[in-house]
Design a protein around this motif. Structure first.
Motif, PDB file in Angstrom:
ATOM      1  N   ALA A  47     -16.790   1.599   5.685  1.00  0.00           N
ATOM      2  CA  ALA A  47     -16.402   0.183   5.705  1.00  0.00           C
ATOM      3  C   ALA A  47     -15.751  -0.205   4.380  1.00  0.00           C
ATOM      4  CB  ALA A  47     -17.641  -0.682   5.965  1.00  0.00           C
ATOM      5  N   VAL A  56     -12.232   1.145   4.258  1.00  0.00           N
ATOM      6  CA  VAL A  56     -11.289   0.305   5.038  1.00  0.00           C
ATOM      7  C   VAL A  56     -11.005  -0.972   4.256  1.00  0.00           C
ATOM      8  CG1 VAL A  56     -11.133  -1.142   7.120  1.00  0.00           C
ATOM      9  CG2 VAL A  56     -11.959   1.224   7.290  1.00  0.00           C
ATOM     10  N   PHE A  78      -7.253  -0.313   3.245  1.00  0.00           N
ATOM     11  CA  PHE A  78      -6.492  -0.858   4.384  1.00  0.00           C
ATOM     12  C   PHE A  78      -6.376  -2.375   4.278  1.00  0.00           C
ATOM     13  CE2 PHE A  78      -7.277   2.750   7.721  1.00  0.00           C
ATOM     14  CZ  PHE A  78      -6.422   3.550   6.990  1.00  0.00           C
ATOM     15  N   MET A  79      -7.443  -3.029   3.716  1.00  0.00           N
ATOM     16  CA  MET A  79      -7.419  -4.508   3.698  1.00  0.00           C
ATOM     17  C   MET A  79      -7.039  -5.029   2.304  1.00  0.00           C
ATOM     18  SD  MET A  79     -10.914  -4.964   5.914  1.00  0.00           S
ATOM     19  CE  MET A  79     -10.778  -6.510   6.779  1.00  0.00           C
ATOM     20  N   HIS A  80      -6.488  -4.133   1.462  1.00  0.00           N
ATOM     21  CA  HIS A  80      -5.948  -4.511   0.137  1.00  0.00           C
ATOM     22  C   HIS A  80      -6.938  -5.240  -0.747  1.00  0.00           C
ATOM     23  CE1 HIS A  80      -2.315  -3.801   2.444  1.00  0.00           C
ATOM     24  NE2 HIS A  80      -2.583  -4.813   3.215  1.00  0.00           N
ATOM     25  N   LEU A  81      -8.241  -5.060  -0.555  1.00  0.00           N
ATOM     26  CA  LEU A  81      -9.165  -5.808  -1.425  1.00  0.00           C
ATOM     27  C   LEU A  81      -9.082  -5.295  -2.855  1.00  0.00           C
ATOM     28  CD1 LEU A  81     -12.385  -6.527   0.650  1.00  0.00           C
ATOM     29  CD2 LEU A  81     -10.726  -8.134  -0.251  1.00  0.00           C
ATOM     30  N   ASP A 102      -6.548  -7.501  -4.483  1.00  0.00           N
ATOM     31  CA  ASP A 102      -6.527  -8.883  -3.998  1.00  0.00           C
ATOM     32  C   ASP A 102      -7.215  -9.785  -5.010  1.00  0.00           C
ATOM     33  OD1 ASP A 102      -6.125 -10.985  -2.389  1.00  0.00           O
ATOM     34  OD2 ASP A 102      -6.772  -9.948  -0.567  1.00  0.00           O
ATOM     35  N   ALA A 147       0.856  -1.198   0.000  1.00  0.00           N
ATOM     36  CA  ALA A 147       0.000   0.000   0.000  1.00  0.00           C
ATOM     37  C   ALA A 147       0.887   1.241   0.000  1.00  0.00           C
ATOM     38  CB  ALA A 147      -0.873  -0.015   1.250  1.00  0.00           C
ATOM     39  N   ASN A 195     -11.109 -13.660  -2.608  1.00  0.00           N
ATOM     40  CA  ASN A 195     -11.162 -13.062  -1.263  1.00  0.00           C
ATOM     41  C   ASN A 195     -12.260 -12.009  -1.183  1.00  0.00           C
ATOM     42  OD1 ASN A 195      -9.122 -14.712  -0.578  1.00  0.00           O
ATOM     43  ND2 ASN A 195      -7.501 -13.175  -0.704  1.00  0.00           N
TER      44      ASN A 195
END
Lengths: 329, 251, 555, 124
Positions: D65, D68, D72-75, D78, D22, D82
């Protein structure tokens, strides 16, 4: 053990009820519809079960490894066939849903001319409050007169089920639930509790008596009012003892159930849980009926399992009960 | 939900099957994986599935909240007046900042920046502890007023001296007191309590990773545990992002 | 992508995962999925024995009207513990944890599951949960029914909280097994094995794992709410404090209906393997069988309300739930029809696993169609909470999951233990159990429609004869199952050495040594069509099947 | 089902690392957005808009959400599966809450009856 088994074998195969092999008698207006729904599904199921059993046996015999040592490499997928045996059963299933939907809406919409009887379920007894205020532990109804039961429970979940009427509804604490039926056969039937509720769940039965049209008024006049019909207070007290479900926990023969026995109780010195001893006089009995938690006999749980009867028994009922307890020696 | 589960399935299998290390000691490759990429992807999918169970676990409480708010909306409006919105607001900012430091820690681990990684983990843990302290203050405030679930609810019940004072005016002046207030506090304490428990579990995980980070275990080829702990931390933050408006901002 | 682990020493002859390391600690702290599978197998069979003892006590009590051997409270505890031990300790972990743990990595040609330590922790959580149930037995038992319905479960004096915490912990054991399986199937398949080229047993375990991940957490929160409601009177499920008892039923059944698919899907998966291998045929309709497992798993989440048609649930909700429940029947029917199509023109070998599979197909069909009576609303009002329901779910659980478990156990026994068992005794035991099972539960359908409620300690006189039939049947079933136990113990001690591929199956677990080495394969095998049984010829001298060809998947 | 077993099929791949790294601007940007939206949520709460309040609050929370989740959660970088897992879980949450709410109408009117009955206060 062996001879009791042999004795059983000689008994008539199945106790004779007018019902058929699968069902008790059809004693309510929607019983025949429900039975016909059952039989429709029954024959569809029997068809599939027998076809599958037949195919299994046929294939096992025909393609047994001894008779057919080398399996043939048949095709391994056939989408039209797969769709066929998905959609066709699907249509039959949807028809079953429609049958169920019709029956259910009928089961759950009481007619306007239904007579309402309030049913209170408590741990291991049903009490019925009739429109004219009479309280009884049996449900008396008339033939061809729709009856609506408004169920409620004072402690845990119970469920009111008369197999002969094919209808069932849970009694849930904290809310009313409704159930209706129109009896079409006179006679006596059992209403049983079908939601697990503890020790005497299997004895929590109420007798349902279907009178001829007009018979209910006669019964209410005589039996309905425990104090009526020329009964002495003690006899009325005995009736209330059965109606209000006291019998479910207190015996008359001295044996201990959930509660202490009434045998020789009146006037006796009772040892309390907190060590004090009191005489079982009128005030003690009245207080124990209205506020069971007040004085708990030693040997019984810290919290009394007895629900309060505040608002469910009137003063003359309590007087009658006290008169009855005097006679129990 | 014990915290060891997060670390258990971050497969940093290095200790006992040391003899399986082959040409890449840096990658902490477990014997049953073929490449570090496979090990990392497996761990990533594993933590995502674990986070699904967390979401479903909290969904039970959100369902209870939804149903009881639709049954007794007046209870929720009345009772939420007693919650301190400022503290909730600060807590939200604290948790969002800790989410930032956690995400940054992952970046540091990937770029072998050991010092920055340690700092970010320490910051994350510090914010988490701050969050718990603010929560402790809130809880003690409510306990003092008797705003507790179930039978313990004694707010202005007869015989209990009323906490309403000059500097603590009754926020619900002018509102009629509905029945069963304790249901709101039952759900409030259960939701925020369970969330707090997950924050504590996160602190333990981060402290364990701090110890390993200081030994310099994490690098570009092996940063799985940091990434998975950060993902877990973001879900805990995400749940609080929903909890804050639902509990504190009701009218 | 050849194996890069060339460094470890070539295993000597005769060393396998059973004798590679000795001692209790090598078992209790093993990371080998095969050993964990065996420990689960022993554990769940012990739990089954305990649950079975309670079942026999129940049936003996119901032999006669009134008290036969125990009083009402003991009976209530007996049926509760029978249900709780069977559900939480045997049937939910059963096939996935015992047979699944053993076979899944082998079928993928992998060395182990994705997270071996999580797998061990899952077993330890199962043991820890089982200890809680033992504590329940010692501290006053449990009399709430395995469903823990409130307000009874929050007011009774038996040790409910121990049981609830036990089930809570067992829930995590189930979640971690499911999590492990999904990651292993996604990330550790061998080269050439796409999702549609892996054995159907893995499709079943995959669909089961989906439910374990998505439904079990809700059981966790429900049990936590129940425990705290009981301990601190939270008021969520207690009507006197403004709560709603029916809400507990929604929470409980949101997990428990998908849980019945956790129970049956692995059994379906085992039967797909048995039918294909023992009729020497490639499976018919592979895609439909595989996807129907996932379809059942997903539809299983939107039908839980059919448990609550008479519980005070609103009419609208009941109608919607009944309508959706019918859609679950279609994938199950697809599976049964595809199994029959697989048998067509096969070379069907009658041996113990096949007998269980054939028994499964017929009895499960009866269990399945009796479910139709319970999803049709008009008949369900009459049949709900009666012996009809008891018979229905025993037909799908005992004749379904237990038959699948025993069939799979006999099918993979040679690979697990390296020993064969006496096939004749196995078949005799299976037939005895078949007869005992039907004698026990078919009369209960009749009792149910005639008016015999569930969970009854005492009953009306008219049901006496049918209860006698049922009790006799229960003992015959017990005899059959004990025969299975003795047969397998005898096989452990004196069984002949099993060849590597006694059934001539094409899936990878049969292409390695029997019993396998700790690393499963010397090098990752190449995955072909898992049902190409025609690539294997029987060799009468060794009693083994040798591969004569290698064919890739045709579909 | 893509066979992602061994192929490094992740788009926008970092240099030689196992996953996307990131960037600092994306981190700080997301953080700023979250703080801003938190202020907005509180501000909206101060000016009640009537019935749609709950939906506005949930809308803002969902935006936070997703921020984030994506950054933050690299979706964002990804593998598709996932993302499917994460979004799929919300589907089952909505099934659970939706069907339970469908039954809610059955309960309310009769709860007042329970108030009338005397409470069973166990002896303290």
């Amino acid at each position: 053990m062996l001879n009791s088994l042999l004795a059983l074998a000689q008994q008539p195969r199945i106790a004779p009820t007018e019902g058929d092999f699968w069902f008790p008698p059809q004693a309510s207006s929607f019983a025949s519809k429900i039975d016909s729904d059952y039989y429709f599904i029954y024959w569809v199921s029997a068809f599939f079960v027998l076809v599958i059993a037949g195919v299994l046996v046929l294939f096992t015999l025909k393609y047994h490894s001894k008779k057919n040592p080398k399996a043939e490499r048949t095709s391994t997928h056939n989408t039209p066939l797969e769709l066929a045996w998905s959609i066709l059963p699907g249509i039959v299933l949807l028809y079953m849903f429609v049958l169920g939907f019709e029956g259910y809406t009928d089961l759950r919409t009481p007619p306007s001319n239904a007579v309402n009887v309030d049913v209170t379920a408590q741990k291991w007894a049903w009490t019925f409050t009739y429109p004219n205020g009479v309280v009884h532990d049996e449900l008396h109804v008339e033939k061809d007169q729709p009856i609506q039961l408004t169920l409620s429970s004072v402690d845990v979940l119970h469920s009111f089920w008369v197999a002969a009427f094919r209808t069932k509804m849970d009694a849930v604490p904290g809310r009313y639930t409704k159930l209706w039926f129109t009896p079409t056969m006179t006679g006596e039937f059992w209403a049983q509790c079908t939601e697990y509720c503890g020790t005497n769940h299997s004895n929590m039965r109420a007798k349902v008596v279907v009178h001829e049209p007009g018979g209910l008024a006669k019964w209410l006049a005589v039996e309905g009012d425990p104090h009526g019909g020329g009964r002495t207070p003690a006899q009325a007290g005995e009736k209330i003892y059965k109606i209000q479900g006291c019998a479910a926990c207190h015996t008359l023969d001295g044996s201990k159930l959930t509660g202490p026995s009434f045998k020789g109780l009146f006037g006796r010195q009772e040892q309390m849980l907190d060590g004090s001893t009191i005489t079982a006089d009128e005030n003690y009995i009245r207080e124990s009926i209205l506020n069971p938690q007040a004085k708990i006999v030693s040997g019984y749980g810290p919290v009394s399992a007895m629900p309060t009867f505040q608002g469910r028994v009137k003063d003359n009922d309590i007087a009658a009960l006290i008169a009855f307890l005097r006679t129990v020696k | 939900m014990s915290s060891t589960t997060e670390t258990a399935h971050a497969p940093s299998g290095h200790a006992h099957d040391a003899h399986h290390w082959h040409e890449d000691p840096e990658a902490h490759l477990a014997h049953h994986f073929d490449t570090p990429q496979q090990q990392f992807d497996s761990g990533k999918l594993g933590i995502w599935l674990f986070l699904v169970t967390e979401i479903l676990f909290f969904s039970g409480l959100f369902c209870a909240y939804t149903i009881y708010r639709s049954y007794h909306p007046e209870v929720f409006v009345y009772a939420s007046k007693f919650l301190d919105t400022n503290m909730g607001f600060i807590n939200t900012l604290v948790l969002i900042f800790s989410s930032l430091t956690a995400a940054w820690a992952v970046r540091n681990a990937q770029l072998n920046q050991k010092k920055a990684l340690v700092i970010n983990i320490v910051l994350t843990v510090a914010c988490a502890c701050a969050f718990m302290c603010i929560k402790y203050v809130e809880y003690s405030h409510k306990a003092h007023w008797g705003l507790l679930p179930g039978d313990a609810y004694t707010f202005n019940a007869p015989g209990v001296e009323s906490p309403v004072t000059q500097d603590h005016p009754d926020p619900t002046v002018g509102m009629s007191r509905p029945d069963n207030i304790h249901i709101f506090f039952g759900i409030y304490f259960f939701m925020t309590g369970l969330h707090g428990f997950h924050v504590l579990a996160g602190i333990i995980v981060w402290l364990w990773l701090l110890k390993r980070a200081m030994k310099g275990e994490f690098n570009a080829k092996y940063f799985g545990p940091i990434d998975y702990a950060a993902l877990y931390w973001h879900i805990v933050d995400l749940i609080w992002i929903y909890l804050f408006p639902l509990l504190y901002l009701i009218h | 992508m050849s194996s890069t682990t060339a460094t470890h020493a070539p295993p000597q002859a005769g060393v396998n995962y059973l004798n590679a390391r000795r001692g209790l600690l090598s078992w209790v702290f093993t990371l080998d999925h095969k050993r964990i599978g065996i420990m689960y197998l022993v554990g769940v069979m012990g739990a089954f024995l305990l649950g079975g003892v309670f079942a026999l006590k129940l049936r003996t009590e119901l032999l006669t009207v009134g008290k036969t051997i125990m009083d009402a409270d003991t009976y209530n505890q007996a049926f509760t513990l029978h249900g709780a031990v069977m559900v939480f300790l045997f049937i939910i972990p059963g096939i996935p944890a015992a047979l699944g743990n053993f076979c899944l990595p082998l079928m993928l040609g992998a060395k182990d599951v994705a997270f071996p330590r999580l797998n061990l922790m899952s077993f330890h959580l199962w043991m820890f949960g089982a200890i809680f149930f033992v504590i329940v037995l010692l501290t006053g038992g449990l009399d709430t029914g395995w469903t823990f319905y409130t307000p009874y479960s929050t007011t009774t004096t038996t040790s409910v909280i121990w049981a609830v915490m036990g089930a809570f912990i067992l829930g995590f054991s189930s979640i971690f097994t499911g999590l492990n399986f999904i990651v292993t199937i996604h990330k550790m398949r061998p080269p050439g094995m796409t999702f549609f080229k892996m054995p159907l047993f893995l499709w079943g375990l995959y669909a089961t794992a989906l439910i374990q991940i998505l439904a079990t957490p809700v059981l966790g929160i429900t049990l936590l709410l129940l425990a705290i409601e009981r301990a601190f009177k939270l008021g969520i499920f207690d009507a006197t404090l403004g709560g709603d008892p029916v809400l507990f039923q929604h929470f409980f059944w949101f997990y428990s209906h998908p849980a019945v698919y956790i129970m049956i899907l692995p059994a379906f998966a085992v039967i797909s393997e048995l039918i294909a291998v023992h009729s020497r045929k490639e499976i018919f309709g592979y895609k439909f069988i595989g996807l129907s497992s996932v379809a059942i798993a997903v539809i299983g989440f939107v039908v839980w309300g059919h448990h609550m048609f008479v519980s005070g649930q609103s009419q609208m909700a009941s109608i919607v739930f009944s309508f959706l429940t019918f859609f679950v029947a279609i994938p199950s029917a697809i599976k049964v029809f595809n199994w029959l199509a697989t048998l067509y023109k096969g070379s069907i070998r009658i041996n113990t696993p096949m007998l269980y599979a054939l028994g499964f197909i017929w009895l499960f069909t009866i269990g399945g169609v009796t479910g139709l009576f319970l999803s049709t609303m008009s008949t369900d009002v009459h049949l709900h909470d009666t012996y009809f329901v008891v018979a229905h779910f025993h037909y799908v659980m005992v004749a379904g999951t237990l038959w699948g478990f025993l069939g799979g156990l006999h099918h993979w026994w040679p690979k697990i233990t390296g020993k064969m068992y006496h096939d004749g005794v196995g078949m005799f035991a299976s037939i005895t159990a078949f007869i005992g099972f039907n004698l026990t539960f078919f009369p209960q359908f009749i009792m149910g429609t005639r008016g015999m409620p569930r969970r009854y300690y005492d009953y009306l006189e008219e049901f006496q004869f049918l209860h006698v039939l049922s009790t006799v049947g229960a003992y015959v079933l017990a005899v059959g199952l004990f025969m299975v136990l003795f047969l397998l113990i005898h096989s452990l001690m004196k069984g002949k050495k099993a060849p590597d591929n006694p059934w001539g199956a094409a899936s990878l677990e049969w292409q390695t040594a029997t019993p396998p080495i700790t690393e499963n394969f010397h090098e990752t095998p190449k995955a072909g069509n898992p049902y190409a049984v025609y690539d294997f010829e029987y060799d009468p001298q060794t009693g083994d099947y040798k591969r004569v060809a290698f064919s890739d998947a045709t579909h | 089902m893509s066979n992602t077993a061994h192929a490094d099929a992740h788009g926008g791949h970092g240099t030689h690392g196992l996953a996307h790294v990131a960037s600092v601007p994306s981190l700080l940007g997301t953080f700023g957005l979250l703080v801003l939206l938190t202020f907005v949520t509180v501000w909206v709460a101060k000016h009640p808009l009537g019935a749609i309040d709950i939906w506005v609050a949930m809308g803002i929370a969902t935006v936070k959400a997703t921020a984030v989740g994506l950054y933050f959660m690299h979706l964002r970088h990804d593998s598709g599966f996932n993302r499917l897992v994460f979004l799929g879980s919300f589907l089952f949450v909505f099934i659970f809450i939706g069907f339970a709410m469908m039954d809610r109408g059955q309960y309310d009117p009769t709860i007042q009856w329970q108030e009338a009955l005397p409470k069973f206060q166990p002896a303290k």
